[in-house]
Design a protein around this motif. Structure first.
Motif, PDB file in Angstrom:
ATOM      1  N   THR A   3       0.812  -1.203   0.000  1.00  0.00           N
ATOM      2  CA  THR A   3       0.000   0.000   0.000  1.00  0.00           C
ATOM      3  C   THR A   3       0.856   1.267   0.000  1.00  0.00           C
ATOM      4  OG1 THR A   3      -0.078   0.132   2.411  1.00  0.00           O
ATOM      5  CG2 THR A   3      -1.773  -1.207   1.322  1.00  0.00           C
ATOM      6  N   PRO A   4       0.296   2.380  -0.471  1.00  0.00           N
ATOM      7  CA  PRO A   4       1.002   3.663  -0.381  1.00  0.00           C
ATOM      8  C   PRO A   4       1.309   4.064   1.058  1.00  0.00           C
ATOM      9  CG  PRO A   4      -0.810   3.819  -1.958  1.00  0.00           C
ATOM     10  CD  PRO A   4      -0.959   2.499  -1.252  1.00  0.00           C
ATOM     11  N   GLU A   5       0.448   3.685   1.989  1.00  0.00           N
ATOM     12  CA  GLU A   5       0.665   4.024   3.395  1.00  0.00           C
ATOM     13  C   GLU A   5       1.932   3.357   3.922  1.00  0.00           C
ATOM     14  OE1 GLU A   5      -3.344   4.814   2.204  1.00  0.00           O
ATOM     15  OE2 GLU A   5      -2.213   2.926   2.135  1.00  0.00           O
ATOM     16  N   PHE A   6       2.151   2.111   3.561  1.00  0.00           N
ATOM     17  CA  PHE A   6       3.383   1.424   3.976  1.00  0.00           C
ATOM     18  C   PHE A   6       4.598   2.085   3.336  1.00  0.00           C
ATOM     19  CE2 PHE A   6       6.723  -1.691   3.158  1.00  0.00           C
ATOM     20  CZ  PHE A   6       6.967  -2.164   4.440  1.00  0.00           C
ATOM     21  N   ALA A   7       4.506   2.412   2.050  1.00  0.00           N
ATOM     22  CA  ALA A   7       5.638   3.027   1.357  1.00  0.00           C
ATOM     23  C   ALA A   7       5.998   4.377   1.955  1.00  0.00           C
ATOM     24  CB  ALA A   7       5.313   3.181  -0.131  1.00  0.00           C
ATOM     25  N   ALA A   8       5.004   5.107   2.443  1.00  0.00           N
ATOM     26  CA  ALA A   8       5.252   6.452   2.968  1.00  0.00           C
ATOM     27  C   ALA A   8       6.051   6.428   4.260  1.00  0.00           C
ATOM     28  CB  ALA A   8       3.924   7.172   3.188  1.00  0.00           C
ATOM     29  N   ASP A   9       5.870   5.387   5.091  1.00  0.00           N
ATOM     30  CA  ASP A   9       6.569   5.342   6.381  1.00  0.00           C
ATOM     31  C   ASP A   9       6.791   3.896   6.812  1.00  0.00           C
ATOM     32  OD1 ASP A   9       7.751   5.959   8.769  1.00  0.00           O
ATOM     33  OD2 ASP A   9       6.020   6.946   9.659  1.00  0.00           O
ATOM     34  N   PRO A  10       7.650   3.160   6.106  1.00  0.00           N
ATOM     35  CA  PRO A  10       7.837   1.751   6.436  1.00  0.00           C
ATOM     36  C   PRO A  10       8.466   1.528   7.803  1.00  0.00           C
ATOM     37  CG  PRO A  10       9.443   2.444   4.805  1.00  0.00           C
ATOM     38  CD  PRO A  10       8.474   3.565   4.950  1.00  0.00           C
ATOM     39  N   HIS A  11       9.324   2.450   8.251  1.00  0.00           N
ATOM     40  CA  HIS A  11       9.993   2.223   9.530  1.00  0.00           C
ATOM     41  C   HIS A  11       9.002   2.272  10.694  1.00  0.00           C
ATOM     42  CE1 HIS A  11      14.062   1.850   8.096  1.00  0.00           C
ATOM     43  NE2 HIS A  11      13.872   2.885   7.297  1.00  0.00           N
ATOM     44  N   ARG A  12       7.979   3.098  10.588  1.00  0.00           N
ATOM     45  CA  ARG A  12       6.932   3.066  11.604  1.00  0.00           C
ATOM     46  C   ARG A  12       6.233   1.707  11.572  1.00  0.00           C
ATOM     47  NH1 ARG A  12       1.777   3.208  11.208  1.00  0.00           N
ATOM     48  NH2 ARG A  12       1.861   3.874   9.028  1.00  0.00           N
ATOM     49  N   ALA A  13       5.963   1.208  10.366  1.00  0.00           N
ATOM     50  CA  ALA A  13       5.322  -0.104  10.242  1.00  0.00           C
ATOM     51  C   ALA A  13       6.198  -1.207  10.826  1.00  0.00           C
ATOM     52  CB  ALA A  13       5.024  -0.390   8.768  1.00  0.00           C
ATOM     53  N   TYR A  14       7.512  -1.150  10.574  1.00  0.00           N
ATOM     54  CA  TYR A  14       8.407  -2.167  11.131  1.00  0.00           C
ATOM     55  C   TYR A  14       8.393  -2.129  12.660  1.00  0.00           C
ATOM     56  CZ  TYR A  14      10.373  -2.246   6.365  1.00  0.00           C
ATOM     57  OH  TYR A  14      10.547  -2.326   5.016  1.00  0.00           O
ATOM     58  N   ARG A  15       8.405  -0.921  13.232  1.00  0.00           N
ATOM     59  CA  ARG A  15       8.373  -0.808  14.704  1.00  0.00           C
ATOM     60  C   ARG A  15       7.091  -1.420  15.262  1.00  0.00           C
ATOM     61  NH1 ARG A  15      10.404   4.377  13.519  1.00  0.00           N
ATOM     62  NH2 ARG A  15       8.339   5.304  13.808  1.00  0.00           N
ATOM     63  N   LEU A 362       8.099  14.483  -0.537  1.00  0.00           N
ATOM     64  CA  LEU A 362       8.525  13.530  -1.555  1.00  0.00           C
ATOM     65  C   LEU A 362       7.652  12.280  -1.498  1.00  0.00           C
ATOM     66  CD1 LEU A 362      12.387  13.815  -1.096  1.00  0.00           C
ATOM     67  CD2 LEU A 362      11.040  14.752  -2.993  1.00  0.00           C
ATOM     68  N   SER A 363       7.421  11.682  -2.643  1.00  0.00           N
ATOM     69  CA  SER A 363       6.542  10.516  -2.741  1.00  0.00           C
ATOM     70  C   SER A 363       7.358   9.247  -2.959  1.00  0.00           C
ATOM     71  CB  SER A 363       5.561  10.711  -3.904  1.00  0.00           C
ATOM     72  OG  SER A 363       4.749   9.570  -4.080  1.00  0.00           O
ATOM     73  N   TRP A 364       7.078   8.223  -2.137  1.00  0.00           N
ATOM     74  CA  TRP A 364       7.748   6.929  -2.258  1.00  0.00           C
ATOM     75  C   TRP A 364       6.850   5.965  -3.015  1.00  0.00           C
ATOM     76  CZ3 TRP A 364      12.740   6.359  -0.551  1.00  0.00           C
ATOM     77  CH2 TRP A 364      13.229   7.381   0.287  1.00  0.00           C
ATOM     78  N   ARG A 365       7.423   5.222  -3.959  1.00  0.00           N
ATOM     79  CA  ARG A 365       6.635   4.307  -4.783  1.00  0.00           C
ATOM     80  C   ARG A 365       6.190   3.097  -3.971  1.00  0.00           C
ATOM     81  NH1 ARG A 365      11.092   3.188  -8.634  1.00  0.00           N
ATOM     82  NH2 ARG A 365       9.958   1.249  -8.909  1.00  0.00           N
ATOM     83  N   ALA A 372      11.913   3.103  -2.831  1.00  0.00           N
ATOM     84  CA  ALA A 372      12.168   3.845  -4.052  1.00  0.00           C
ATOM     85  C   ALA A 372      11.344   5.124  -4.109  1.00  0.00           C
ATOM     86  CB  ALA A 372      11.836   2.973  -5.258  1.00  0.00           C
ATOM     87  N   LEU A 373      12.013   6.235  -4.311  1.00  0.00           N
ATOM     88  CA  LEU A 373      11.329   7.501  -4.532  1.00  0.00           C
ATOM     89  C   LEU A 373      10.720   7.531  -5.933  1.00  0.00           C
ATOM     90  CD1 LEU A 373      13.812  10.112  -3.018  1.00  0.00           C
ATOM     91  CD2 LEU A 373      11.437   9.768  -2.296  1.00  0.00           C
ATOM     92  N   ALA A 374       9.533   8.131  -6.025  1.00  0.00           N
ATOM     93  CA  ALA A 374       8.917   8.315  -7.340  1.00  0.00           C
ATOM     94  C   ALA A 374       9.670   9.361  -8.131  1.00  0.00           C
ATOM     95  CB  ALA A 374       7.453   8.718  -7.178  1.00  0.00           C
ATOM     96  N   SER A 375      10.176  10.371  -7.451  1.00  0.00           N
ATOM     97  CA  SER A 375      10.972  11.423  -8.099  1.00  0.00           C
ATOM     98  C   SER A 375      11.825  12.106  -7.044  1.00  0.00           C
ATOM     99  CB  SER A 375      10.068  12.444  -8.795  1.00  0.00           C
ATOM    100  OG  SER A 375       9.266  13.128  -7.847  1.00  0.00           O
TER     101      SER A 375
END
Length: 389
Positions: A3-15, A362-365, A372-375
């Motif tokens: 999901t985009p939510e995971f891509a936006a902040d994966p380290h919070r998800a890992y914690r 910035l947007s993460w894919r 990966a950053l989208a740009s």
């Protein structure tokens, strides 16, 4: 994890995963594709060094997976070192390692410099660029095609196919496009050999068939474009936003190599991968993992595991970004060289480069595997073209 939510902040998800489940976490890699994600460093090391209980062969698992599954091309069985074990794995790995060992590193550094300068000259007078689209992707793409001896027509088709695979959009068609391009490359190199990785693999004593060659090349494309691009981009982002590095182009206290190492700890380009498929139920960390279900190593989560992480990572290369054990990346030193040269060339040419928008915007894919950053939009004082050799 897709999901985009995971891509936006994966380290919070890992914690949150670690707090709820410990080292082994039930996840979905795509709709209906369950897996176990390993977020504990010591547990990951045990698994990566235990290919008998955790082999990389997915054939039993994939028999029940629809052909249009978006993550299947990244996970499916291939006759390559990435998806085999035992004697079969060793045969493929030796052919790959020998072909990569033949790369002239001084020559490679010169190629990266030439490609970097050409790309920088394409945007340096404009005062702005997207460092993903305009620099990191075409650089990784052109350098890999040079290493493989892949001509422009086949390279474009291969790039289109692999981008679809990584994005998980049209992945099945992308897989076919990529395979067709690499089969054509194999046929050309059998009749027109050259001093390149493809030819050296063809001439190796493993005597790889055309089909086997296609799958070795698929693996090299998988490792040599998307992760290489992400390593360059994530390192540039760190250099641009972190006060310890922000002045590095003008004499900062930490080097590009330090920044690369930190990225490989905190935001590795392949954040979750190194997939294995236990052939029978296995007990690890007081948890039973089901037979034939994917076990995915989260390099990003393991590298930041509080049990092993202590302070700054500068000069510390104990991260899992290249994996370890029998499936450790055989091209890590080449990837370091390419990324460091690419970053240094850009910052030397445009030392006043800065982000065009705040980093939080910035947007993460999305995607379960990459970071990966989208740009990466930047601005800088327009500069005249650099001399090209």
């Amino acid at each position: 994890m897709y999901t985009p939510e995971f891509a936006a902040d994966p380290h919070r998800a890992y914690r949150e995963m670690r707090e709820k489940y410990g080292a082994l976490v039930p996840v979905d890699l795509a709709p209906g594709v369950s897996a176990t994600l390993v977020v504990g460093y010591r547990t990951a090391v045990r698994i990566l060094n235990d290919p008998e209980r955790f082999p990389a062969d997915p054939r039993v698992w994939q028999a029940g997976v629809p052909s249009d599954c978006p993550v299947l091309p990244m996970m499916q069985w291939r006759p390559s070192s990435l998806r085999t074990t035992g004697v079969e794995h060793m045969r493929y790995r030796q052919a790959n390692a020998a072909a990569l060992a033949g790369v002239d590193r001084y020559g490679l550094q010169s190629v990266v410099e030439q490609v970097s300068v050409s790309l920088i000259n394409s945007f340096c007078a404009s005062g702005s660029a997207d460092l993903v689209r305009d620099y990191a992707f075409p650089l990784a793409f052109q350098v890999l095609n040079h290493l493989l001896g892949c001509p422009v027509d086949l390279a474009g088709q291969a790039a289109q196919g692999f981008r679809a695979i990584f994005e998980g959009i049209g992945a099945e068609q992308g897989n076919m496009l990529l395979a067709d391009a690499l089969h054509q490359l194999t046929v050309r190199k059998r009749t027109h050999p050259a001093n390149d990785v493809t030819t050296r693999m063809l001439h190796h004593s493993a005597e790889l068939t055309d089909i086997e060659m296609v799958h070795q090349l698929v693996t090299l494309y998988g490792a040599g474009i998307e992760p290489q691009q992400n390593l360059i981009v994530n390192t540039l982002l760190l250099l641009l936003v972190d006060d310890r590095f922000a002045g590095s182009a003008l004499g900062g206290s930490l080097s590009t190599r330090d920044a690369l190492d930190e990225v490989l700890f905190d935001d590795p380009p392949m954040a979750n991968f190194c997939i294995s498929y236990p052939p029978r139920s296995v007990l690890i960390d007081d948890c039973w993992l089901p037979a034939h279900q994917p076990v995915v190593i989260s390099m990003a989560a393991c590298n930041t595991d509080p049990e092993i992480r202590s302070g700054q990572s500068t000069g510390n290369r104990s991260h899992l970004a290249w994996s370890i054990g029998p499936h450790a990346c055989p091209a890590s030193s080449l990837a370091y060289l390419i990324a460091q040269e690419a970053v240094d060339q850009l910052l030397d040419a445009l030392p006043e480069i800065r982000l065009a928008l705040p980093a939080p915007q910035l947007s993460w894919r999305p995607g379960p595997f990459h970071r990966a950053l989208a740009s990466l939009p930047v601005t800088f004082t327009p500069a005249p073209p650099l001399p090209e050799t």
